[in-house]
Design a protein around this motif. Structure first.
Motif, PDB file in Angstrom:
ATOM      1  N   ILE A  86     -34.202  45.377 -18.086  1.00 31.41           N
ATOM      2  CA  ILE A  86     -32.746  44.378 -17.165  1.00 31.41           C
ATOM      3  C   ILE A  86     -32.839  44.786 -15.959  1.00 31.41           C
ATOM      4  O   ILE A  86     -33.811  45.285 -15.247  1.00 31.41           O
ATOM      5  CB  ILE A  86     -31.474  45.997 -18.065  1.00 31.41           C
ATOM      6  N   ILE A 125     -35.197  48.910 -22.392  1.00 27.88           N
ATOM      7  CA  ILE A 125     -34.416  49.428 -21.065  1.00 27.88           C
ATOM      8  C   ILE A 125     -34.964  48.685 -19.603  1.00 27.88           C
ATOM      9  O   ILE A 125     -35.194  48.310 -18.997  1.00 27.88           O
ATOM     10  CB  ILE A 125     -34.012  50.433 -21.207  1.00 27.88           C
ATOM     11  N   GLY A 142     -28.851  43.726 -12.264  1.00 24.51           N
ATOM     12  CA  GLY A 142     -27.586  43.173 -13.644  1.00 24.51           C
ATOM     13  C   GLY A 142     -26.497  44.450 -14.279  1.00 24.51           C
ATOM     14  O   GLY A 142     -26.304  45.129 -12.913  1.00 24.51           O
ATOM     15  N   LEU A 188     -21.222  41.411 -25.150  1.00 22.35           N
ATOM     16  CA  LEU A 188     -22.469  41.778 -24.736  1.00 22.35           C
ATOM     17  C   LEU A 188     -23.825  40.580 -23.639  1.00 22.35           C
ATOM     18  O   LEU A 188     -24.013  40.326 -23.106  1.00 22.35           O
ATOM     19  CB  LEU A 188     -23.103  41.761 -26.190  1.00 22.35           C
ATOM     20  N   VAL A 232     -23.851  46.965 -16.815  1.00 21.29           N
ATOM     21  CA  VAL A 232     -23.905  47.418 -17.998  1.00 21.29           C
ATOM     22  C   VAL A 232     -22.245  47.669 -18.373  1.00 21.29           C
ATOM     23  O   VAL A 232     -22.239  47.794 -17.056  1.00 21.29           O
ATOM     24  CB  VAL A 232     -24.954  48.224 -17.684  1.00 21.29           C
ATOM     25  N   VAL A 248     -27.416  52.807 -25.662  1.00 22.51           N
ATOM     26  CA  VAL A 248     -26.810  51.134 -25.023  1.00 22.51           C
ATOM     27  C   VAL A 248     -27.904  49.942 -25.534  1.00 22.51           C
ATOM     28  O   VAL A 248     -28.527  50.100 -26.245  1.00 22.51           O
ATOM     29  CB  VAL A 248     -28.079  51.410 -23.603  1.00 22.51           C
ATOM     30  N   ASP A 298     -25.411  42.627 -18.798  1.00 18.69           N
ATOM     31  CA  ASP A 298     -26.971  42.528 -19.327  1.00 18.69           C
ATOM     32  C   ASP A 298     -26.892  43.319 -20.572  1.00 18.69           C
ATOM     33  O   ASP A 298     -28.269  43.491 -20.835  1.00 18.69           O
ATOM     34  CB  ASP A 298     -28.171  43.211 -18.316  1.00 18.69           C
ATOM     35  N   ALA A 299     -25.849  44.550 -20.705  1.00 19.81           N
ATOM     36  CA  ALA A 299     -26.701  44.867 -21.336  1.00 19.81           C
ATOM     37  C   ALA A 299     -24.826  46.043 -21.631  1.00 19.81           C
ATOM     38  O   ALA A 299     -24.107  45.848 -20.896  1.00 19.81           O
ATOM     39  CB  ALA A 299     -27.538  46.810 -21.225  1.00 19.81           C
ATOM     40  N   SER A 323     -28.301  45.564 -26.219  1.00 17.75           N
ATOM     41  CA  SER A 323     -28.557  44.510 -25.340  1.00 17.75           C
ATOM     42  C   SER A 323     -28.696  42.999 -25.914  1.00 17.75           C
ATOM     43  O   SER A 323     -29.571  43.499 -27.444  1.00 17.75           O
ATOM     44  CB  SER A 323     -29.219  44.780 -23.668  1.00 17.75           C
ATOM     45  N   GLU A 324     -27.703  41.908 -25.993  1.00 24.49           N
ATOM     46  CA  GLU A 324     -28.664  40.269 -26.402  1.00 24.49           C
ATOM     47  C   GLU A 324     -29.636  39.762 -25.782  1.00 24.49           C
ATOM     48  O   GLU A 324     -30.198  39.263 -26.034  1.00 24.49           O
ATOM     49  CB  GLU A 324     -27.318  40.151 -26.971  1.00 24.49           C
ATOM     50  N   LYS A 325     -29.925  40.033 -24.787  1.00 19.87           N
ATOM     51  CA  LYS A 325     -31.009  39.836 -23.197  1.00 19.87           C
ATOM     52  C   LYS A 325     -32.367  40.508 -23.546  1.00 19.87           C
ATOM     53  O   LYS A 325     -33.198  39.639 -23.284  1.00 19.87           O
ATOM     54  CB  LYS A 325     -30.233  39.868 -22.234  1.00 19.87           C
ATOM     55  N   TYR A 326     -32.490  41.772 -23.818  1.00 16.59           N
ATOM     56  CA  TYR A 326     -33.318  42.185 -23.054  1.00 16.59           C
ATOM     57  C   TYR A 326     -33.754  42.973 -24.808  1.00 16.59           C
ATOM     58  O   TYR A 326     -32.560  43.944 -25.158  1.00 16.59           O
ATOM     59  CB  TYR A 326     -33.220  42.921 -22.413  1.00 16.59           C
TER      60      TYR A 326
END
Length: 302
Positions: free
Chosen positions: A135, A132, A139, A199, A141, A124, A203-204, A126-129
């Motif tokens: 998230i 895990i 959100g 992404l 995924v 998994v 959110d992921a 993510s570009e934001k978080y």
């Protein structure tokens, strides 16, 4: 084969389906030699996607053993098996045992698992978080929409506490099995090759190994994955596939050996995936038994 292993394979098979896609532009003569002898000309190996740097090292090390190899790049999963069956390739290396079993049953084909390569945990990103746990509630995924990876991705998300699946989930799970009131996130399905570029919009995303580095991602930044030590992951062992008449081809078997044992090839692979792959060395008999059992189980679901 143990009953536990049979159960894992039977459950995995029920989830699978492959769309047959015609291949164009690969019409050169194959290097196949079905009598078990060596092949003449380059051995054409189909991979998805193209550009992984360890294949350059593999080609060099094969050449050092007197075997000319040509790597043929494909953009998506449905193409290499039909190309192999048609003789446009000599081998392919992109799929796990269950995927091949599904292809053989759906296409009435008899491709074989020539040799094992690795097991790739499903990650998994993510570009934001960075964690895990960050998230947010509600959100979104993204997960792969091909059936051989959809259920696995859902199980990964459940193991990471993002969703809950009915009855704990299984290898046949799909989005309808998500217990929404007990899940933190929503799930959207996309083509596996599209998730990295998507992404920024989610959110992921659960991203297949093949698309991680080409997208500029780093396995060290994964927010979580399943484990290669989990028996449920066994059917996802990746393989070299060949036509049935080439199962004893000495040149092709030598290429499997180079992949599995050559220190430079293994170092290049590790440099590419870090600790994201676990080398698998199953015998041909084990591969044949596993594939046959998988095909039998898949036919039983039809």
């Amino acid at each position: 084969m143990s009953l536990k292993k049979r159960g894992v394979i039977a459950a995995s098979i029920a989830a699978l389906a492959i769309a047959a896609t015609a291949l164009t532009g690969c019409a050169s003569e194959p290097a196949s030699s079905g009598d078990g002898g060596t092949s003449e000309g380059p051995v054409r190996i189909g991979v998805v996607p193209g550009g992984q740097p360890y294949w350059e090292v593999f080609v060099e090390e094969a050449a050092a053993e007197g075997i000319e190899v040509e790597i043929v790049d494909f953009n998506d999963y449905p193409q290499p098996n039909p190309a192999l069956s048609a003789g446009d390739l000599d081998l392919n290396q992109f799929q796990h045992i269950i995927y091949l079993a599904n292809h053989n049953v759906e296409a009435n084909d008899d491709l074989v698992a020539l040799g094992s390569t690795v097991v790739y945990p499903l990650n998994v990103f993510s570009e934001k978080y960075d964690d895990i746990k960050d998230i947010p509630e509600g959100g979104t995924v993204a997960i792969p929409n091909d059936e051989s990876n959809r259920a696995r991705a859902l199980l990964v998300l459940q193991s990471l506490g993002l969703i809950e699946l009915k009855d704990g989930g299984s290898a046949t799970s799909d989005a309808s099995d998500i217990v929404a009131e007990n899940s933190r996130v929503k799930v959207t399905e996309l083509g596996a090759e599209l998730i990295p570029a998507s992404l920024p919009d989610v959110d992921a995303g659960v991203i297949n190994n093949d698309y991680v580095e080409p997208a500029g991602l780093d396995f060290a930044d994964s927010l979580g994955s399943d484990s290669a030590d989990d028996p449920a992951v066994l059917p996802y062992t990746n393989i070299f596939a060949a036509r049935a008449e080439d199962k004893d081809n000495k040149t092709y078997l030598k290429l499997v050996e180079i992949y599995q044992t050559n220190e430079k090839v293994q170092a290049a692979l590790k440099d590419y995936v870090g600790d994201g792959a676990v080398l698998a060395k199953l015998t041909q008999a084990e591969l044949a038994d596993t594939l046959a059992e998988a095909e039998e189980s898949y036919r039983a679901t039809k």
